[in-house]
Design an enzyme around this catalytic site. Structure first.
Site, mmCIF file in Angstrom:
data_model
loop_
_atom_site.group_PDB
_atom_site.id
_atom_site.type_symbol
_atom_site.label_atom_id
_atom_site.label_comp_id
_atom_site.label_asym_id
_atom_site.label_seq_id
_atom_site.Cartn_x
_atom_site.Cartn_y
_atom_site.Cartn_z
ATOM 1 N N GLY A 167 32.063 42.875 44.193
ATOM 2 C CA GLY A 167 33.476 42.530 44.252
ATOM 3 C C GLY A 167 34.343 43.741 44.529
ATOM 4 O O GLY A 167 33.914 44.888 44.369
ATOM 5 N N ASP A 206 25.968 41.509 42.878
ATOM 6 C CA ASP A 206 26.538 42.219 41.738
ATOM 7 C C ASP A 206 27.960 41.697 41.521
ATOM 8 O O ASP A 206 28.893 42.086 42.220
ATOM 9 C CB ASP A 206 26.547 43.719 42.017
ATOM 10 C CG ASP A 206 27.046 44.540 40.835
ATOM 11 O OD1 ASP A 206 27.602 43.951 39.885
ATOM 12 O OD2 ASP A 206 26.891 45.778 40.860
ATOM 13 N N ASP A 207 28.125 40.799 40.550
ATOM 14 C CA ASP A 207 29.401 40.128 40.322
ATOM 15 C C ASP A 207 30.290 40.936 39.388
ATOM 16 O O ASP A 207 30.653 40.501 38.294
ATOM 17 C CB ASP A 207 29.160 38.720 39.779
ATOM 18 C CG ASP A 207 30.422 37.858 39.803
ATOM 19 O OD1 ASP A 207 31.440 38.317 40.343
ATOM 20 O OD2 ASP A 207 30.376 36.732 39.279
ATOM 21 N N GLU A 208 30.643 42.140 39.816
ATOM 22 C CA GLU A 208 31.598 42.981 39.111
ATOM 23 C C GLU A 208 32.842 43.146 39.982
ATOM 24 O O GLU A 208 32.793 43.031 41.199
ATOM 25 C CB GLU A 208 31.008 44.360 38.836
ATOM 26 C CG GLU A 208 29.795 44.363 37.928
ATOM 27 C CD GLU A 208 29.295 45.772 37.681
ATOM 28 O OE1 GLU A 208 29.684 46.364 36.656
ATOM 29 O OE2 GLU A 208 28.519 46.287 38.511
ATOM 30 N N TYR A 209 33.973 43.461 39.322
ATOM 31 C CA TYR A 209 35.195 43.891 39.987
ATOM 32 C C TYR A 209 35.828 42.845 40.907
ATOM 33 O O TYR A 209 36.647 43.186 41.752
ATOM 34 C CB TYR A 209 34.964 45.188 40.776
ATOM 35 C CG TYR A 209 34.286 46.263 39.977
ATOM 36 C CD1 TYR A 209 34.774 46.639 38.724
ATOM 37 C CD2 TYR A 209 33.144 46.899 40.458
ATOM 38 C CE1 TYR A 209 34.153 47.629 37.982
ATOM 39 C CE2 TYR A 209 32.510 47.887 39.725
ATOM 40 C CZ TYR A 209 33.016 48.252 38.489
ATOM 41 O OH TYR A 209 32.394 49.231 37.752
#
Length: 304
Positions: free
Chosen positions: A125, A163-166
């Site tokens: 993200g 990678d489901d960050e940010y």
């Protein structure tokens, strides 16, 4: 628990990147790898922050006994899922450093693949409200899946890492996470690339939304990683132990004693993957050896 704060990635459009790749002759399937010397033990993976480090560092470590690769998977960290406020659609972007690696695949990616190391593109993200968990239709999820699989095909990569960050869901008027989005996305991606790697950094809203309307996507992943560096945590996904990495370490920051203990536990408890993060350009053979001794029974040798 400690989660490493990762560098944000800001990227250029995929359509332009594909044209650039054609101009430089970097498109097409990856070259057939030269078989690496035999190595038994868990799959070892390395996230590389390509804004500051060379992806080629992954190939500089071999086992003193037998010459096998210390690392099996190199993860390009990272491409982005961005949001176009005019079209109200998510799209895949590469920053200048990711783009450079892709445009120069012949010298930045193929050497690793020819060495027998898989090269996977991690997608992250980017604080714009777009994420894997908030597509509001199957069509929109499938369109983004096609962008990712097209990138894999265009640049001869070995897969995609989520990678489901940010994401900052809700920003720019975007939707909040829903139960169907990630299921539609991963289902479409697996259909597009049945023989490539799909891995999950087990964090964020997507990681807790793996089933919808009778469809469970757990089996569509090849690996799932613990996202908490320096700790042991089994990813909560229905995969065999051989595809899970409960251990995660940051090279150079996680104590070598912890690195070794987590590797020892990986073997003793029968897990098949071991995740590392932030491999840089200095000689990290002591840090790498701390886990290769436990996983493969050999020190690691660094060759600049």
């Amino acid at each position: 628990m400690f989660i490493t704060v990762r560098n944000r990635v800001r990227t250029a459009a995929l359509a332009l990147s594909a044209i650039t790749a054609l101009a430089f002759g970097t498109t097409g399937a990856a070259a057939a790898p030269t078989p690496a010397p035999a190595k038994q033990g868990p799959t070892s993976a390395a996230y590389v922050e390509v804004n500051s480090n060379s992806l080629l560092n992954v190939g500089k470590y071999t086992l003193a006994d037998g010459g096998g690769n210390a690392f099996d998977i190199a993860l390009i960290f990272a491409a982005n899922i961005n949001y176009d406020t005019s079209t109200k659609a998510a799209y895949l972007h590469f920053n200048e450093n990711v783009q450079r690696i892709l445009d120069n695949a012949a010298t930045e990616i193929r050497p690793l693949q020819q060495q027998g190391i898989k090269v996977v593109l991690s997608v992250l993200g980017n604080h714009q409200g777009a994420g894997f968990a908030n597509f509001t239709s199957q069509q929109a999820a499938s369109a983004f899946a096609k962008e990712m699989s097209d990138a894999v095909a265009t640049y001869g990569l070995d897969g995609i890492d989520f990678d489901d960050e940010y994401a900052e869901y809700g920003k720019n008027g975007t939707a909040q996470p829903n139960d169907s989005s990630f299921v539609h996305l991963v289902t479409a991606l697996r259909a597009n690339m049945p023989d490539k790697i799909i891995s999950l950094y087990n964090f964020g809203p997507s990681a807790s939304r793996l089933s919808y309307d009778g469809v469970d996507i757990s089996s569509k992943f090849d690996y799932a990683w613990n996202p908490f560096y320096g700790t042991w945590q089994v990813p909560g996904i229905a995969l065999p132990k051989s595809q899970l990495s409960p251990a995660a370490v940051e090279i150079g920051r996680t104590a070598q004693s912890t690195v070794a203990n987590l590797a020892r536990r990986t073997v003793s408890e029968g897990y098949g993957a071991y995740l590392t993060y932030n491999l840089d350009g200095t000689d990290r053979s002591a840090d790498v050896s701390a886990f290769t001794r436990e996983l493969y029974g050999s020190d690691a040798v660094y060759t600049p």
